[in-house]
Design a protein around this motif. Structure first.
Motif, mmCIF file in Angstrom:
data_model
loop_
_atom_site.group_PDB
_atom_site.id
_atom_site.type_symbol
_atom_site.label_atom_id
_atom_site.label_comp_id
_atom_site.label_asym_id
_atom_site.label_seq_id
_atom_site.Cartn_x
_atom_site.Cartn_y
_atom_site.Cartn_z
ATOM 1 N N PHE A 156 0.803 -1.275 -0.139
ATOM 2 C CA PHE A 156 0.072 -0.036 0.105
ATOM 3 C C PHE A 156 0.861 1.301 -0.004
ATOM 4 N N LYS A 157 2.156 1.150 0.728
ATOM 5 C CA LYS A 157 2.649 2.266 0.439
ATOM 6 C C LYS A 157 3.436 2.777 -0.756
ATOM 7 N N ILE A 193 -5.755 0.373 -3.588
ATOM 8 C CA ILE A 193 -6.998 0.166 -2.954
ATOM 9 C C ILE A 193 -8.198 0.628 -3.675
ATOM 10 N N PHE A 194 -8.088 1.343 -4.683
ATOM 11 C CA PHE A 194 -9.159 1.929 -5.153
ATOM 12 C C PHE A 194 -9.499 0.518 -6.393
ATOM 13 N N GLU A 195 -8.526 0.040 -6.701
ATOM 14 C CA GLU A 195 -8.634 -0.936 -7.720
ATOM 15 C C GLU A 195 -9.401 -2.067 -6.730
ATOM 16 N N LEU A 196 -8.987 -2.577 -5.940
ATOM 17 C CA LEU A 196 -9.688 -3.564 -5.180
ATOM 18 C C LEU A 196 -10.971 -3.512 -4.583
ATOM 19 N N VAL A 197 -11.335 -2.240 -4.094
ATOM 20 C CA VAL A 197 -12.669 -2.028 -4.053
ATOM 21 C C VAL A 197 -13.721 -1.266 -4.957
ATOM 22 N N ASP A 198 -13.033 -1.299 -6.337
ATOM 23 C CA ASP A 198 -13.674 -1.138 -7.310
ATOM 24 C C ASP A 198 -14.151 0.380 -7.435
ATOM 25 N N TYR A 199 -13.518 1.270 -6.939
ATOM 26 C CA TYR A 199 -13.927 2.445 -6.525
ATOM 27 C C TYR A 199 -13.073 3.375 -7.832
ATOM 28 N N ARG A 200 -13.764 4.276 -8.389
ATOM 29 C CA ARG A 200 -12.885 5.033 -9.491
ATOM 30 C C ARG A 200 -13.084 6.285 -8.847
ATOM 31 N N GLN A 235 -8.024 11.209 -8.506
ATOM 32 C CA GLN A 235 -6.634 11.410 -7.795
ATOM 33 C C GLN A 235 -6.122 10.126 -7.327
ATOM 34 N N ALA A 236 -6.697 8.953 -7.672
ATOM 35 C CA ALA A 236 -6.058 7.742 -6.968
ATOM 36 C C ALA A 236 -4.564 7.618 -6.922
ATOM 37 N N GLN A 237 -4.017 8.033 -7.870
ATOM 38 C CA GLN A 237 -2.584 7.993 -8.107
ATOM 39 C C GLN A 237 -1.873 8.760 -6.979
ATOM 40 N N ASN A 238 -2.540 9.695 -6.549
ATOM 41 C CA ASN A 238 -1.814 10.584 -5.883
ATOM 42 C C ASN A 238 -2.101 10.503 -4.286
ATOM 43 N N LEU A 261 -5.013 8.891 2.431
ATOM 44 C CA LEU A 261 -5.039 10.483 2.647
ATOM 45 C C LEU A 261 -5.240 11.084 1.357
ATOM 46 N N PRO A 262 -6.082 11.734 1.008
ATOM 47 C CA PRO A 262 -6.242 12.292 -0.352
ATOM 48 C C PRO A 262 -5.150 13.453 -0.599
ATOM 49 N N PRO A 263 -4.957 13.862 -2.043
ATOM 50 C CA PRO A 263 -3.853 14.646 -2.317
ATOM 51 C C PRO A 263 -4.137 16.286 -1.824
ATOM 52 N N GLU A 264 -3.302 17.137 -1.795
ATOM 53 C CA GLU A 264 -3.737 18.662 -1.865
ATOM 54 C C GLU A 264 -4.726 18.932 -2.865
ATOM 55 N N GLY A 265 -5.901 19.387 -2.703
ATOM 56 C CA GLY A 265 -6.676 20.105 -3.528
ATOM 57 C C GLY A 265 -7.396 19.173 -4.266
#
Length: 284
Positions: free
Chosen positions: A11-12, A18-25, A28-31, A51-55
């Motif tokens: 995960f690090k 995590i988004f791929e496994l829960v099928d959530y699109r 900003q997933a990459q960031n 944690l989500p990226p800034e912005g």
């Protein structure tokens, strides 16, 4: 097997899994970044928070728990810690989700009634790794997760297939090497009696694909690369002494790729020429 450490590495390095496994699109997933966070003024430490990226809009926090042992208090602890974090950081998110990973349903707490408000919510998802399909058609992320629950009998073949998938699908050399490193680490934990070099040989990795070689190459340590070449010639000697002669089938093709002839390999490994030729043909 130290699965907590393995999943932390996964995960690090690749939080988007995590988004791929829960099928959530989410754009900003990459960031996203994966952290282990301590909730101030309490004794709580949440091992997995995405944690989500800034912005980012919306700002969505994902809490993840990987559970490979039976723990009846799991849900109480996990939801309490998550809600405590949300309470202390109200201005930092717009939405939240919880994801719990089990190797199988048998390890889920038997009491699912007490926390039914959460468990029946669309904000909580439980993933049972043994119920996910295993195939080359699955994403690298899902196959990587399932490798952690593979039996010792099946893991070598699954790891080889996954390495081939990574080599075909991953265009970025750095990401490719990192994924191969995680695959090897999982196999090392499974085959605790083998050295890392023996596991790499068993998986059919060339010298250039190993973690130690990549580190040496990055630092320009030519003498270390030379030592590793010699180390590959010692793998079979150690394996033979412990009754693992099948390692020869993986070691010979690896040595051939370094430019050594079958005669040189036979001399270095102190085995007969016919055995080396046979291993070379089987590994071709």
């Amino acid at each position: 097997m130290k699965r907590d450490t393995i999943y932390y590495q996964i995960f690090k390095r690749f939080p988007w899994l995590i988004f791929e496994l829960v099928d959530y699109r989410i754009e900003q997933a990459q960031n996203y970044r994966f952290e282990s966070i301590e909730v101030k003024e309490t004794a709580f430490r949440i091992d997995g928070v995405f944690l989500p990226p800034e912005g980012a809009t919306p700002r969505i926090i994902f809490f993840a728990e990987v559970q490979f042992q039976k723990d009846e208090a799991l849900y109480h602890r996990f939801f309490t810690e998550s809600m405590m974090y949300l309470n202390r950081n109200q201005s930092q998110y717009d939405d939240w989700y919880c994801v719990v990973f089990f190797p199988s349903r048998s390890l889920e707490p038997s009491d699912t009634r007490t926390h039914r408000l959460f468990l029946n919510s669309d904000q909580v998802q439980r993933i049972y790794l043994d119920e996910l399909n295993t195939s080359n058609q699955q994403s690298i992320g899902i196959n990587l997760m399932q490798l952690t629950i593979a039996s010792e009998k099946a893991i070598a073949q699954q790891a080889k297939q996954l390495i081939k998938q990574v080599q075909l699908e991953s265009k970025d050399a750095l990401t490719k090497n990192e994924i191969i490193d995680i695959i090897t680490t999982i196999a090392v934990y499974k085959f605790s009696s083998l050295s890392r070099e023996e596991v790499e040989a068993m998986l059919g990795l060339t010298l250039e694909q190993t973690r130690v070689y990549q580190e040496a190459k990055a630092e320009g340590r030519e003498e270390q690369k030379a030592e590793m070449l010699l180390e590959q010639t010692r793998i079979y000697q150690e394996a033979k002494a412990e009754g693992r002669e099948e390692i020869l089938k993986a070691t010979v093709p690896l040595l051939l790729k370094t430019g050594m002839s079958v005669e040189q390999i036979a001399q270095q490994l102190n085995v007969d020429l016919e055995s080396v030729q046979s291993a070379a043909q089987q590994g071709a």
